[in-house]
Design a protein around this motif. Structure first.
Motif, PDB file in Angstrom:
ATOM      1  N   GLY A  83      -0.424 -12.749   1.168  1.00  0.00           N
ATOM      2  CA  GLY A  83      -0.644 -11.728   2.193  1.00  0.00           C
ATOM      3  C   GLY A  83      -0.359 -10.323   1.721  1.00  0.00           C
ATOM      4  O   GLY A  83      -0.794  -9.898   0.654  1.00  0.00           O
ATOM      5  N   ARG A  84       0.411  -9.594   2.527  1.00  0.00           N
ATOM      6  CA  ARG A  84       0.714  -8.195   2.212  1.00  0.00           C
ATOM      7  C   ARG A  84       1.659  -8.038   1.032  1.00  0.00           C
ATOM      8  O   ARG A  84       1.783  -6.965   0.468  1.00  0.00           O
ATOM      9  CB  ARG A  84       1.319  -7.501   3.419  1.00  0.00           C
ATOM     10  CG  ARG A  84       0.334  -7.269   4.519  1.00  0.00           C
ATOM     11  CD  ARG A  84       0.938  -6.447   5.612  1.00  0.00           C
ATOM     12  NE  ARG A  84      -0.037  -6.232   6.669  1.00  0.00           N
ATOM     13  CZ  ARG A  84       0.256  -5.747   7.843  1.00  0.00           C
ATOM     14  NH1 ARG A  84       1.508  -5.409   8.119  1.00  0.00           N
ATOM     15  NH2 ARG A  84      -0.665  -5.580   8.744  1.00  0.00           N
ATOM     16  N   GLN A  85       2.353  -9.099   0.668  1.00  0.00           N
ATOM     17  CA  GLN A  85       3.285  -9.023  -0.451  1.00  0.00           C
ATOM     18  C   GLN A  85       2.566  -9.114  -1.800  1.00  0.00           C
ATOM     19  O   GLN A  85       3.171  -8.879  -2.841  1.00  0.00           O
ATOM     20  CB  GLN A  85       4.336 -10.131  -0.365  1.00  0.00           C
ATOM     21  CG  GLN A  85       5.364  -9.918   0.729  1.00  0.00           C
ATOM     22  CD  GLN A  85       4.811 -10.275   2.112  1.00  0.00           C
ATOM     23  OE1 GLN A  85       4.018 -11.192   2.238  1.00  0.00           O
ATOM     24  NE2 GLN A  85       5.237  -9.544   3.125  1.00  0.00           N
ATOM     25  N   THR A  86       1.275  -9.446  -1.812  1.00  0.00           N
ATOM     26  CA  THR A  86       0.535  -9.547  -3.069  1.00  0.00           C
ATOM     27  C   THR A  86       0.274  -8.152  -3.643  1.00  0.00           C
ATOM     28  O   THR A  86       0.411  -7.144  -2.952  1.00  0.00           O
ATOM     29  CB  THR A  86      -0.811 -10.268  -2.867  1.00  0.00           C
ATOM     30  OG1 THR A  86      -1.619  -9.499  -1.978  1.00  0.00           O
ATOM     31  CG2 THR A  86      -0.617 -11.674  -2.336  1.00  0.00           C
ATOM     32  N   GLU A 114      -2.207  -1.536   1.473  1.00  0.00           N
ATOM     33  CA  GLU A 114      -1.237  -0.899   2.358  1.00  0.00           C
ATOM     34  C   GLU A 114      -0.988   0.549   1.958  1.00  0.00           C
ATOM     35  O   GLU A 114      -0.866   1.422   2.805  1.00  0.00           O
ATOM     36  CB  GLU A 114       0.067  -1.688   2.334  1.00  0.00           C
ATOM     37  CG  GLU A 114       0.977  -1.398   3.494  1.00  0.00           C
ATOM     38  CD  GLU A 114       2.107  -2.401   3.566  1.00  0.00           C
ATOM     39  OE1 GLU A 114       3.255  -1.983   3.296  1.00  0.00           O
ATOM     40  OE2 GLU A 114       1.834  -3.564   3.870  1.00  0.00           O
ATOM     41  N   GLY A 157      -2.535  -6.695  -1.733  1.00  0.00           N
ATOM     42  CA  GLY A 157      -2.063  -6.315  -0.399  1.00  0.00           C
ATOM     43  C   GLY A 157      -1.268  -5.024  -0.414  1.00  0.00           C
ATOM     44  O   GLY A 157      -1.398  -4.192   0.479  1.00  0.00           O
ATOM     45  N   SER A 158      -0.436  -4.846  -1.440  1.00  0.00           N
ATOM     46  CA  SER A 158       0.336  -3.602  -1.527  1.00  0.00           C
ATOM     47  C   SER A 158      -0.573  -2.409  -1.833  1.00  0.00           C
ATOM     48  O   SER A 158      -0.322  -1.300  -1.354  1.00  0.00           O
ATOM     49  CB  SER A 158       1.426  -3.718  -2.588  1.00  0.00           C
ATOM     50  OG  SER A 158       0.862  -3.837  -3.871  1.00  0.00           O
TER      51      SER A 158
END
Length: 142
Positions: A68-71, A78, A74-75
């Motif tokens: 998710g956003r931690q990939t 963001e 994803g970063s």
């Protein structure tokens, strides 16, 4: 397709296409162990593969380390969604805009007041800026 950020545990002739993240046009070979210098970006590590990349050839076993956003992808997404910091030019334009708004807020009532006092008709003072619909056109257009 690689479904998440993974650390490669075992690999046999693994080539990954990571051009969507790094811009490289050729596939990159990945290994179980990274032997390069430690001061590199995560994309350059030989034992990591990332979400958004695909396997061109070979086989591997890997452990998922981020989703998710931690990939990495994803970063990146963001950071692109964050509001950019205002530059000196942006701040200057904003200050000038507010200066002009304050100037207009003071000048418009002042001009109407002066015009009303000098003409004696507040109705005319209010509508002094509105031209006659036909008065300003040349004779050929009337």
């Amino acid at each position: 397709m690689i479904p998440a950020d993974v650390r490669i545990v075992a690999a046999k002739d693994l080539f990954v296409i990571q051009g969507s993240l790094s811009g490289e046009s050729f596939p990159v070979e990945k290994f179980e162990v990274d032997t390069g210098p430690p001061e590199r970006s995560p994309i350059e590590l030989a034992n990591l593969a990332f979400l958004g990349t695909s396997v061109e050839s070979g086989a591997a076993t890997a452990v998922v380390v981020a989703t998710g956003r931690q990939t990495y992808l994803g970063s990146m997404a963001e950071s692109l969604a964050e509001q950019p910091t205002a530059t000196a030019f942006d701040k200057g334009v904003a200050r000038f805009t507010w200066l002009m708004v304050r100037f207009i807020m003071v000048m418009v009532p002042l001009v109407f007041f002066i015009n009303g006092l000098t003409k004696g008709s507040w109705h005319d003072a209010f509508f002094f800026a509105l031209p006659s619909p036909w008065g300003s056109l040349p004779r050929c257009f009337r």
